[in-house]
Design an enzyme around this catalytic site. Structure first.
Site, mmCIF file in Angstrom:
data_model
loop_
_atom_site.group_PDB
_atom_site.id
_atom_site.type_symbol
_atom_site.label_atom_id
_atom_site.label_comp_id
_atom_site.label_asym_id
_atom_site.label_seq_id
_atom_site.Cartn_x
_atom_site.Cartn_y
_atom_site.Cartn_z
ATOM 1 N N GLY A 104 0.914 -1.189 -0.062
ATOM 2 C CA GLY A 104 -0.069 -0.037 -0.051
ATOM 3 C C GLY A 104 0.918 1.345 0.045
ATOM 4 N N GLY B 42 -0.015 4.489 -0.227
ATOM 5 C CA GLY B 42 -0.917 5.785 -0.168
ATOM 6 C C GLY B 42 -0.554 6.979 0.775
ATOM 7 N N GLU C 116 -0.919 4.042 12.932
ATOM 8 C CA GLU C 116 -0.279 5.079 12.591
ATOM 9 C C GLU C 116 -0.991 6.494 13.112
ATOM 10 O OE1 GLU C 116 2.784 5.783 11.460
ATOM 11 O OE2 GLU C 116 1.968 7.693 12.027
ATOM 12 N N LEU D 129 -0.151 9.685 12.352
ATOM 13 C CA LEU D 129 0.252 10.930 11.428
ATOM 14 C C LEU D 129 -1.164 11.519 11.292
ATOM 15 C CD1 LEU D 129 -0.095 10.836 8.184
ATOM 16 C CD2 LEU D 129 1.804 9.222 8.362
ATOM 17 N N CYS E 141 -10.099 9.319 8.051
ATOM 18 C CA CYS E 141 -10.222 8.674 9.239
ATOM 19 C C CYS E 141 -11.405 9.088 10.273
ATOM 20 C CB CYS E 141 -9.034 8.996 9.969
ATOM 21 S SG CYS E 141 -7.651 8.203 9.363
ATOM 22 N N PHE E 142 -11.803 10.027 10.319
ATOM 23 C CA PHE E 142 -12.633 10.261 11.626
ATOM 24 C C PHE E 142 -13.776 9.826 11.392
ATOM 25 C CE2 PHE E 142 -10.426 14.521 13.501
ATOM 26 C CZ PHE E 142 -9.475 13.830 13.691
ATOM 27 N N GLN E 143 -14.492 10.286 10.455
ATOM 28 C CA GLN E 143 -15.991 9.658 10.112
ATOM 29 C C GLN E 143 -15.932 7.750 10.073
ATOM 30 O OE1 GLN E 143 -18.847 11.412 7.772
ATOM 31 N NE2 GLN E 143 -19.272 9.638 6.769
ATOM 32 N N LYS E 144 -15.029 7.453 9.272
ATOM 33 C CA LYS E 144 -14.812 5.975 9.219
ATOM 34 C C LYS E 144 -14.630 5.273 10.415
ATOM 35 C CE LYS E 144 -11.180 4.105 7.854
ATOM 36 N NZ LYS E 144 -9.870 4.132 7.342
ATOM 37 N N ARG F 89 -13.929 28.507 7.777
ATOM 38 C CA ARG F 89 -12.457 28.327 8.715
ATOM 39 C C ARG F 89 -12.239 29.563 9.505
ATOM 40 N NH1 ARG F 89 -11.136 23.008 8.520
ATOM 41 N NH2 ARG F 89 -11.607 22.065 6.513
HETATM 42 C C1 UDX Z 1 -6.485 12.538 11.807
HETATM 43 C C2 UDX Z 1 -5.835 12.166 13.235
HETATM 44 O O1 UDX Z 1 -5.402 13.760 13.831
HETATM 45 C C3 UDX Z 1 -4.362 11.190 12.988
HETATM 46 O O2 UDX Z 1 -3.809 11.352 14.221
HETATM 47 C C4 UDX Z 1 -4.931 10.172 12.410
HETATM 48 O O3 UDX Z 1 -3.495 9.230 12.513
HETATM 49 C C5 UDX Z 1 -5.709 10.159 11.178
HETATM 50 O O4 UDX Z 1 -6.649 11.057 11.376
HETATM 51 P P1 UDX Z 1 -6.255 13.851 9.728
HETATM 52 O O5 UDX Z 1 -7.397 13.463 9.264
HETATM 53 O O6 UDX Z 1 -5.066 13.742 8.713
HETATM 54 O O7 UDX Z 1 -5.782 13.075 10.986
HETATM 55 O O8 UDX Z 1 -6.203 15.449 10.116
HETATM 56 P P2 UDX Z 1 -6.634 16.299 11.244
HETATM 57 O O9 UDX Z 1 -5.933 17.306 11.661
HETATM 58 O O10 UDX Z 1 -6.805 15.436 12.470
HETATM 59 O O11 UDX Z 1 -7.949 16.698 10.800
HETATM 60 C C6 UDX Z 1 -9.165 16.356 10.699
HETATM 61 C C7 UDX Z 1 -10.305 17.089 10.122
HETATM 62 O O12 UDX Z 1 -10.660 18.062 11.378
HETATM 63 C C8 UDX Z 1 -9.880 18.229 9.160
HETATM 64 O O13 UDX Z 1 -11.046 18.207 8.097
HETATM 65 C C9 UDX Z 1 -9.746 19.615 9.989
HETATM 66 O O14 UDX Z 1 -9.956 20.647 9.367
HETATM 67 C C10 UDX Z 1 -10.579 19.227 11.095
HETATM 68 N N1 UDX Z 1 -10.389 20.179 12.320
HETATM 69 C C11 UDX Z 1 -9.236 19.721 12.982
HETATM 70 C C12 UDX Z 1 -11.301 21.249 12.624
HETATM 71 O O15 UDX Z 1 -12.517 21.429 12.172
HETATM 72 N N2 UDX Z 1 -10.988 21.809 14.034
HETATM 73 C C13 UDX Z 1 -9.879 21.516 14.773
HETATM 74 O O16 UDX Z 1 -9.516 22.080 15.700
HETATM 75 C C14 UDX Z 1 -9.116 20.468 14.226
HETATM 76 P P1 ADP Z 2 -4.096 5.362 3.098
HETATM 77 O O1 ADP Z 2 -4.487 6.828 3.343
HETATM 78 O O2 ADP Z 2 -4.788 4.281 4.412
HETATM 79 O O3 ADP Z 2 -2.711 5.183 3.137
HETATM 80 P P2 ADP Z 2 -4.605 5.114 0.223
HETATM 81 O O4 ADP Z 2 -6.105 4.796 -0.285
HETATM 82 O O5 ADP Z 2 -3.867 6.422 0.114
HETATM 83 O O6 ADP Z 2 -5.099 4.897 2.074
HETATM 84 O O7 ADP Z 2 -3.569 3.953 -0.001
HETATM 85 C C1 ADP Z 2 -3.720 2.625 0.348
HETATM 86 C C2 ADP Z 2 -3.205 1.943 -1.089
HETATM 87 O O8 ADP Z 2 -3.200 0.538 -1.229
HETATM 88 C C3 ADP Z 2 -3.785 2.311 -2.717
HETATM 89 O O9 ADP Z 2 -2.774 2.890 -3.158
HETATM 90 C C4 ADP Z 2 -4.175 0.908 -2.961
HETATM 91 O O10 ADP Z 2 -3.762 0.785 -4.449
HETATM 92 C C5 ADP Z 2 -3.403 -0.137 -2.417
HETATM 93 N N1 ADP Z 2 -3.832 -1.544 -2.049
HETATM 94 C C6 ADP Z 2 -4.892 -1.970 -1.707
HETATM 95 N N2 ADP Z 2 -5.086 -3.310 -1.850
HETATM 96 C C7 ADP Z 2 -3.833 -3.642 -2.169
HETATM 97 C C8 ADP Z 2 -3.164 -5.151 -2.520
HETATM 98 N N3 ADP Z 2 -3.880 -6.166 -2.095
HETATM 99 N N4 ADP Z 2 -2.173 -4.946 -2.726
HETATM 100 C C9 ADP Z 2 -1.332 -3.861 -3.135
HETATM 101 N N5 ADP Z 2 -1.762 -2.621 -2.846
HETATM 102 C C10 ADP Z 2 -3.032 -2.636 -2.476
#
Ligand code: UDX
Ligand code: ADP
Ligand code: UDX
Length: 468
Positions: A10, A12, A162, A164, A277-280, A443
């Site tokens: 992966g 991504g 993770e 991040l 991430c959040f909603q999911k 914002r």
């Molecule tokens: C989040 C988590 O922070 C991270 O630890 C996890 O690994 C993945 O999900 P991410 O989705 O990349 O990371 O961004 P994040 O900075 O958390 O923001 C998520 C959403 O919340 C964005 O749309 C951001 O604009 C919104 N947000 C964040 C707000 O509206 N207000 C805030 O104070 C903080």
């Molecule tokens: P994330 O935010 O979790 O990194 P992404 O959608 O950006 O999610 O990345 C996931 C990656 O995993 C995609 O590029 C997708 O093509 C890859 N992927 C999904 N299934 C497989 C698989 N069976 N083998 C190799 N790569 C895969």
């Protein structure tokens, strides 16, 4: 044991940056990132570092440093699995769009495919690391697939979620608040955990590396995201009260954030949280709770998502109401489409919902985002299936020049907090808009005193003196 060769499945937003940092910090470890998506791998191998498939500040420099030395990107999944002693699974786990748990549960088909592929290819003992966010107990499902291959290979499954955040991925990876590693509480499990601890200890202080049992680790990731999202929904709920009462949400955030028990971070009111991430993760938590019959727990967390939906919808409702209850045929310019600044990721971005609501009212939308491509914007809208793709293209335009994007607009809506928006020449923008010229700041990004002095009609999320 010592980790010498890593395969990450992966390439991504998570896999790419994480492996780039591991490769940079551990020059003696060979790191191969594989993906079935050929275009994505080609982009990771692009000589032109501005064409990497993921935009993250600082990522290009790290890729430049490590690529070709001990960091490789490839589509040959089998070869990379075979060669590695440690395999990270970092594939996407979207919310299911079909069958049982539709709209809530995580779709684990990509994870299962990975596990089966590892089982088929592996000839030697391996550590398998879950990097993707997964429902609690996924590790045991992976283990059961891997243990039933019949070829006698021993697998140790670790959970290493993770944390991040996009836009600050490199910073977060270089200086994580903590690294969490979950494993089996057996001698072999401890050994595998120690090997991964040693890898991270190349650059992370050992006090910041926690080891737990697998399930605590898996659940901690969902819990962290649920808590963070809950803070955003909580402050967004207050923003609506602020608008009604004349309070100012920034003042409220500051006042409560100075309580050390609450803390100042993640209290910015916005048009709604987005991101992959959040909603999911919350829906996943809700699904898990329901599957154990814990309805009160499920309902409690579901409110965080319902509040977020409300926040997005009330933003578009306010635009419609303010523009004299009709936006049909009116040009409305969106500044920003990404779910937050400094990323080209648009997954679950509030902009998508707000656009969809306004398109239902036949508004004419022009979008400007510094990093998101036109194809991505249309693909986000088409995914909703709200109308014919042709209609989306007739009603919505994507513009590369922000000043042209805002020319002759009835209203501007700020959907992403990109820094560059603050530096625009707002007088010039005002001069070329239709009057009254409206700005809807989702914002709280711009200086509204300055905008009002130019002549704009301003609405700011969470500020009580809104022109409603
Ligand atoms: C989040 C988590 O922070 C991270 O630890 C996890 O690994 C993945 O999900 P991410 O989705 O990349 O990371 O961004 P994040 O900075 O958390 O923001 C998520 C959403 O919340 C964005 O749309 C951001 O604009 C919104 N947000 C964040 C707000 O509206 N207000 C805030 O104070 C903080
Ligand atoms: P994330 O935010 O979790 O990194 P992404 O959608 O950006 O999610 O990345 C996931 C990656 O995993 C995609 O590029 C997708 O093509 C890859 N992927 C999904 N299934 C497989 C698989 N069976 N083998 C190799 N790569 C895969
Ligand atoms: C609270 C606020 O803390 C304080 O700022 C405000 O001025 C008045 O209300 P108080 O009710 O005295 O103070 O006690 P607090 O320590 O906040 O605890 C409230 C309840 O929450 C207690 O029953 C406590 O046992 C419980 N609690 C607190 C938990 O169950 N878990 C925790 O982690 C913290």
């Amino acid at each position: 044991m010592k980790i010498k060769s890593i395969c990450c499945i992966g390439a991504g937003y998570v896999g790419g940056p994480t492996m780039a940092v591991i490769a940079q910090k551990c020059p003696n470890v060979k790191v191969t990132v594989v993906d079935i998506n050929e275009a994505r791998i080609a982009a990771w191998n692009n000589e032109d570092l501005s064409k990497l498939p993921v935009y993250e500040p600082g990522l290009d420099a790290i890729v430049k440093d490590a690529r070709g030395r001990n960091l490789f990107f490839s589509t040959n999944v089998d070869a990379a699995i075979d060669e590695a002693d440690t395999i990270f699974i970092s594939v996407n786990t979207p919310t299911k769009t079909y069958g049982k748990g539709k709209g809530m549960a995580a779709d684990l088909k990509y994870i299962e495919l990975c596990a089966r592929q590892i089982a088929r290819v592996a000839k030697e003992d391996k550590i398998v690391v879950e990097k993707s966010t997964l429902p609690v107990r996924t590790a045991s499902a992976i283990k059961s697939i891997l243990d039933n291959t019949g070829n006698g290979v021993q697998f140790q499954i670790l959970s290493n979620p993770e944390f991040l955040a996009e836009g600050t991925a490199i910073e977060d990876l270089l200086k994580p608040d903590r690294v969490l590693i979950g494993g089996e509480m057996t001698a072999e499990g401890e050994k595998a955990m120690q090997a991964l601890v040693d890898l991270y200890a190349s650059w992370v202080n050992r006090d910041h590396i926690l080891t737990t049992n697998v399930w605590s680790s898996e659940l901690s990731k969902l819990t962290a995201n649920a808590f963070l999202a809950q803070r955003v929904s909580s402050i967004n709920a207050m923003s609506e009260i602020c608008e009604k009462t004349g309070a100012n949400v920034a003042e409220v955030s500051k006042a409560i954030g100075m309580d050390s028990r609450i803390g100042p971070k993640f209290l910015s009111s916005s048009v709604g949280f987005g991101g992959s991430c959040f909603q999911k993760d919350i829906l996943n938590l809700v699904y898990i709770a329901k599957s154990y019959g814990l309805d009160e727990v499920a309902n409690y967390w579901e409110q965080v998502v319902l509040m977020n939906n409300h926040q997005k919808n009330r933003f578009s409702d306010n635009i419609i109401n303010t523009l004299y209850n009709t936006v049909s045929g009116k040009k409305i310019t969106f500044l920003g489409w990404a779910f937050k600044k400094d990323t080209n990721d648009t997954r679950e971005s509030a902009a998508i919902t707000v656009a969809d609501n306004l398109l239902n009212e036949h508004a004419k939308i022009t979008v400007y985002d510094p990093k998101v491509s036109e194809e991505q914007i249309f693909s986000d809208l088409e995914y909703l299936n709200s109308r014919d793709p042709k209609q989306n293209r007739a009603l919505l335009k994507v513009e590369k020049d922000p000043y042209l994007a805002m020319k002759d607009a009835h209203a501007i809506a700020i959907l992403t907090e990109w820094d560059e928006f603050k530096a625009y020449n707002w007088q010039k923008i005002y001069d070329h808009m239709l009057k009254p010229a409206f700005i809807f700041d989702g914002r709280r990004l711009l200086d509204h005193e300055m905008l009002k002095s130019i002549g704009f009609e301003c609405y700011e999320i969470g500020t009580g003196n809104a022109s409603q």
